[in-house]
Structure formats: C-alpha cells, structure tokens
Motif scaffolding. Structure first.
Motif, PDB file in Angstrom:
ATOM      1  N   TYR A 191      -6.049  -9.660  48.807  1.00  0.00           N
ATOM      2  CA  TYR A 191      -6.325  -8.878  50.011  1.00  0.00           C
ATOM      3  C   TYR A 191      -5.775  -9.636  51.222  1.00  0.00           C
ATOM      4  CZ  TYR A 191      -9.615  -6.465  46.968  1.00  0.00           C
ATOM      5  OH  TYR A 191     -10.176  -5.760  45.928  1.00  0.00           O
ATOM      6  N   ASP A 192      -5.408  -8.888  52.251  1.00  0.00           N
ATOM      7  CA  ASP A 192      -4.963  -9.535  53.486  1.00  0.00           C
ATOM      8  C   ASP A 192      -6.168  -9.811  54.377  1.00  0.00           C
ATOM      9  OD1 ASP A 192      -5.599  -7.109  54.744  1.00  0.00           O
ATOM     10  OD2 ASP A 192      -3.525  -6.599  55.194  1.00  0.00           O
ATOM     11  N   ALA A 193      -5.925 -10.315  55.589  1.00  0.00           N
ATOM     12  CA  ALA A 193      -7.004 -10.671  56.513  1.00  0.00           C
ATOM     13  C   ALA A 193      -7.830  -9.465  56.935  1.00  0.00           C
ATOM     14  CB  ALA A 193      -6.419 -11.364  57.740  1.00  0.00           C
ATOM     15  N   ASP A 194      -7.240  -8.260  56.837  1.00  0.00           N
ATOM     16  CA  ASP A 194      -7.962  -7.033  57.187  1.00  0.00           C
ATOM     17  C   ASP A 194      -8.644  -6.396  55.986  1.00  0.00           C
ATOM     18  OD1 ASP A 194      -7.102  -7.184  59.890  1.00  0.00           O
ATOM     19  OD2 ASP A 194      -5.147  -6.378  59.288  1.00  0.00           O
ATOM     20  N   ASN A 195      -8.694  -7.123  54.861  1.00  0.00           N
ATOM     21  CA  ASN A 195      -9.320  -6.678  53.625  1.00  0.00           C
ATOM     22  C   ASN A 195      -8.576  -5.521  52.960  1.00  0.00           C
ATOM     23  OD1 ASN A 195     -11.300  -7.597  51.872  1.00  0.00           O
ATOM     24  ND2 ASN A 195     -12.658  -5.903  52.376  1.00  0.00           N
ATOM     25  N   ASN A 196      -7.269  -5.417  53.213  1.00  0.00           N
ATOM     26  CA  ASN A 196      -6.437  -4.423  52.536  1.00  0.00           C
ATOM     27  C   ASN A 196      -5.867  -5.038  51.271  1.00  0.00           C
ATOM     28  OD1 ASN A 196      -6.572  -2.394  54.616  1.00  0.00           O
ATOM     29  ND2 ASN A 196      -5.240  -3.717  55.825  1.00  0.00           N
ATOM     30  N   ASN A 197      -5.918  -4.284  50.187  1.00  0.00           N
ATOM     31  CA  ASN A 197      -5.344  -4.737  48.923  1.00  0.00           C
ATOM     32  C   ASN A 197      -3.823  -4.747  49.075  1.00  0.00           C
ATOM     33  OD1 ASN A 197      -4.565  -5.198  46.284  1.00  0.00           O
ATOM     34  ND2 ASN A 197      -6.004  -3.711  45.408  1.00  0.00           N
ATOM     35  N   VAL A 198      -3.190  -5.914  48.986  1.00  0.00           N
ATOM     36  CA  VAL A 198      -1.747  -6.006  49.218  1.00  0.00           C
ATOM     37  C   VAL A 198      -0.930  -5.680  47.970  1.00  0.00           C
ATOM     38  CG1 VAL A 198      -2.013  -7.620  51.129  1.00  0.00           C
ATOM     39  CG2 VAL A 198      -1.608  -8.505  48.826  1.00  0.00           C
ATOM     40  N   LEU A 199      -1.575  -5.606  46.815  1.00  0.00           N
ATOM     41  CA  LEU A 199      -0.907  -5.195  45.576  1.00  0.00           C
ATOM     42  C   LEU A 199      -1.706  -4.067  44.921  1.00  0.00           C
ATOM     43  CD1 LEU A 199      -0.022  -8.707  44.071  1.00  0.00           C
ATOM     44  CD2 LEU A 199       1.495  -7.155  45.305  1.00  0.00           C
ATOM     45  N   PRO A 200      -1.790  -2.913  45.584  1.00  0.00           N
ATOM     46  CA  PRO A 200      -2.590  -1.823  45.015  1.00  0.00           C
ATOM     47  C   PRO A 200      -2.006  -1.371  43.675  1.00  0.00           C
ATOM     48  CG  PRO A 200      -1.267  -1.016  46.835  1.00  0.00           C
ATOM     49  CD  PRO A 200      -1.088  -2.502  46.800  1.00  0.00           C
ATOM     50  N   ASN A 201      -2.873  -0.897  42.826  1.00  0.00           N
ATOM     51  CA  ASN A 201      -2.494  -0.391  41.505  1.00  0.00           C
ATOM     52  C   ASN A 201      -1.958  -1.477  40.580  1.00  0.00           C
ATOM     53  OD1 ASN A 201      -3.123   2.262  42.383  1.00  0.00           O
ATOM     54  ND2 ASN A 201      -1.112   2.378  43.344  1.00  0.00           N
ATOM     55  N   ARG A 202      -2.242  -2.727  40.899  1.00  0.00           N
ATOM     56  CA  ARG A 202      -1.825  -3.836  40.030  1.00  0.00           C
ATOM     57  C   ARG A 202      -2.981  -4.795  39.840  1.00  0.00           C
ATOM     58  NH1 ARG A 202       3.457  -6.800  41.952  1.00  0.00           N
ATOM     59  NH2 ARG A 202       2.619  -8.350  40.531  1.00  0.00           N
ATOM     60  N   GLY A 203      -3.465  -4.903  38.638  1.00  0.00           N
ATOM     61  CA  GLY A 203      -4.466  -5.911  38.333  1.00  0.00           C
ATOM     62  C   GLY A 203      -3.809  -7.197  37.861  1.00  0.00           C
ATOM     63  N   ARG A 204      -2.701  -7.039  37.125  1.00  0.00           N
ATOM     64  CA  ARG A 204      -1.951  -8.203  36.635  1.00  0.00           C
ATOM     65  C   ARG A 204      -1.039  -8.691  37.749  1.00  0.00           C
ATOM     66  NH1 ARG A 204       2.928  -9.529  34.734  1.00  0.00           N
ATOM     67  NH2 ARG A 204       3.092 -11.062  33.074  1.00  0.00           N
ATOM     68  N   VAL A 205      -1.176  -9.966  38.097  1.00  0.00           N
ATOM     69  CA  VAL A 205      -0.383 -10.496  39.206  1.00  0.00           C
ATOM     70  C   VAL A 205       0.673 -11.495  38.755  1.00  0.00           C
ATOM     71  CG1 VAL A 205      -2.142 -10.071  40.961  1.00  0.00           C
ATOM     72  CG2 VAL A 205      -2.115 -12.253  39.758  1.00  0.00           C
ATOM     73  N   GLY A 206       0.635 -11.920  37.495  1.00  0.00           N
ATOM     74  CA  GLY A 206       1.634 -12.864  37.048  1.00  0.00           C
ATOM     75  C   GLY A 206       1.372 -13.384  35.662  1.00  0.00           C
ATOM     76  N   LEU A 207       2.078 -14.471  35.340  1.00  0.00           N
ATOM     77  CA  LEU A 207       2.055 -15.031  33.999  1.00  0.00           C
ATOM     78  C   LEU A 207       2.149 -16.554  34.077  1.00  0.00           C
ATOM     79  CD1 LEU A 207       2.605 -14.262  30.841  1.00  0.00           C
ATOM     80  CD2 LEU A 207       4.942 -14.860  31.426  1.00  0.00           C
ATOM     81  N   ILE A 208       1.352 -17.215  33.258  1.00  0.00           N
ATOM     82  CA  ILE A 208       1.496 -18.653  33.046  1.00  0.00           C
ATOM     83  C   ILE A 208       2.074 -18.785  31.638  1.00  0.00           C
ATOM     84  CG2 ILE A 208       0.370 -20.907  32.973  1.00  0.00           C
ATOM     85  CD1 ILE A 208      -1.947 -19.663  34.596  1.00  0.00           C
ATOM     86  N   GLU A 209       3.295 -19.302  31.542  1.00  0.00           N
ATOM     87  CA  GLU A 209       3.997 -19.310  30.257  1.00  0.00           C
ATOM     88  C   GLU A 209       3.322 -20.174  29.199  1.00  0.00           C
ATOM     89  OE1 GLU A 209       8.204 -19.947  30.440  1.00  0.00           O
ATOM     90  OE2 GLU A 209       8.414 -18.574  32.129  1.00  0.00           O
ATOM     91  N   GLN A 210       2.741 -21.303  29.620  1.00  0.00           N
ATOM     92  CA  GLN A 210       2.163 -22.224  28.645  1.00  0.00           C
ATOM     93  C   GLN A 210       1.003 -22.971  29.281  1.00  0.00           C
ATOM     94  OE1 GLN A 210       5.276 -24.420  26.770  1.00  0.00           O
ATOM     95  NE2 GLN A 210       3.887 -25.837  25.787  1.00  0.00           N
ATOM     96  N   VAL A 211      -0.149 -23.012  28.559  1.00  0.00           N
ATOM     97  CA  VAL A 211      -1.326 -23.747  29.030  1.00  0.00           C
ATOM     98  C   VAL A 211      -1.787 -24.673  27.905  1.00  0.00           C
ATOM     99  CG1 VAL A 211      -3.634 -23.578  30.039  1.00  0.00           C
ATOM    100  CG2 VAL A 211      -1.998 -21.714  30.398  1.00  0.00           C
ATOM    101  N   PRO A 212      -1.465 -25.972  27.995  1.00  0.00           N
ATOM    102  CA  PRO A 212      -1.935 -26.920  26.976  1.00  0.00           C
ATOM    103  C   PRO A 212      -3.458 -27.046  27.022  1.00  0.00           C
ATOM    104  CG  PRO A 212      -0.181 -27.866  28.323  1.00  0.00           C
ATOM    105  CD  PRO A 212      -0.618 -26.607  28.990  1.00  0.00           C
ATOM    106  N   PRO A 213      -4.071 -27.581  25.966  1.00  0.00           N
ATOM    107  CA  PRO A 213      -5.526 -27.794  25.986  1.00  0.00           C
ATOM    108  C   PRO A 213      -5.933 -28.665  27.174  1.00  0.00           C
ATOM    109  CG  PRO A 213      -4.650 -28.117  23.776  1.00  0.00           C
ATOM    110  CD  PRO A 213      -3.470 -27.982  24.694  1.00  0.00           C
ATOM    111  N   GLY A 214      -7.096 -28.370  27.725  1.00  0.00           N
ATOM    112  CA  GLY A 214      -7.616 -29.138  28.851  1.00  0.00           C
ATOM    113  C   GLY A 214      -7.432 -28.411  30.173  1.00  0.00           C
ATOM    114  N   ILE A 215      -7.558 -29.162  31.259  1.00  0.00           N
ATOM    115  CA  ILE A 215      -7.421 -28.607  32.609  1.00  0.00           C
ATOM    116  C   ILE A 215      -6.020 -28.918  33.110  1.00  0.00           C
ATOM    117  CG2 ILE A 215      -8.272 -28.686  34.979  1.00  0.00           C
ATOM    118  CD1 ILE A 215     -11.032 -29.413  33.822  1.00  0.00           C
TER     119      ILE A 215
END
Length: 144
Positions: free
Chosen positions: A87-111
């Motif tokens: 959301y922007d500073a005015d609480n408008n959804n800046v990516l309407p109709n999109r729940g998926r915003v991206g991808l992390i290609e690889q996440v090894p165990p841990g943080i």
C-alpha cells in the motif's frame, strides 16, 4: 462386468494408498515465514521500467523488498512464491489484483536474507506499507 472391474480397481487403489503400498510422489508446499520485511530504492541500473495496466503505460518506481526468510524444513526450498500486499502512504493498494509479488529462487535451511525487485506506479506516495508477507515453495525444483 465393466463396472465391477472399475469398482475393484478403485478399492484396490484406495487400500494400497492407505496402507502405504502405493504412494504417489508428493510435492508438499513448504511454508517460509518472512520477517523484518522492508524496502529500499533499486540501484540505478535496475530502476528503469514502466507499469502497464489495461493497455495504459505509466511511469514506474522500482524498489527492492528485503527481509529474512526462515526455512525450517531442513532441506533447500526452491521457487518460493512470495505473497503480500503493498500500500502507498494514502493506503491505496499499489498492486491491485495481485497477491503474488515475487519469487525467491532458493532458500537454504535456516534464516536467510532475501531481496526481490518490485515495480509500482510512480504515483504511489511513500512510505510504502508492506502487509501480510509470506512465502511458500518446494523442496525439489519444479521449474527448469
């Protein structure tokens, strides 16, 4: 006779699945909690772009979503889809109709630290608000 054969086959499959004799390959979705989610401006070389919606092209602003991804599975997770709302500073959804915003290609165990590029309309006033961010992926590669 055909119906009897079908019913016998169906019962055999159900019994074998419940007893573990036949177990289809499972692609279990692994949840990846995201914490310390924030954003920063893209470096100049990444910042060029435009946003199109409904055939209308408008100026774009590039940001890197950053944070920590925790993989508790003990195995590397691949192709973790990231979901959330921006959301922007005015609480408008800046990516309407999109729940998926991206991808992390690889996440090894841990943080692990993560970052991913998002492009939002240039008109979105800052500060951006990042809400309900989470990710999930698979312990085997599903995309080649």
């Amino acid at each position: 006779m055909l119906i009897r054969t079908f019913i016998t086959f169906a019962v055999a499959i159900v019994v074998s699945m419940s007893t573990g004799l036949f177990a289809p390959a499972a692609l279990a979705i692994t949840p990846i909690p995201l914490t310390e989610v924030g954003y920063k401006d893209c470096p100049a070389e990444m910042a060029k772009g435009a946003v199109t919606s409904g055939g209308v092209t408008q100026g774009a602003a590039c940001f890197l979503i950053i944070g920590k991804a925790e993989n508790k599975s003990g195995k590397t997770v691949y192709d973790a889809d990231v979901f959330g709302r921006i959301y922007d500073a005015d609480n408008n959804n800046v990516l309407p109709n999109r729940g998926r915003v991206g991808l992390i290609e690889q996440v090894p165990p841990g943080i692990n630290d993560f970052e991913m590029r998002v492009t939002v309309p240039e008109s979105a006033r800052q500060p951006l608000q990042l809400k309900k961010f989470k990710a999930s992926g698979f312990t085997t590669k599903i995309r080649q």
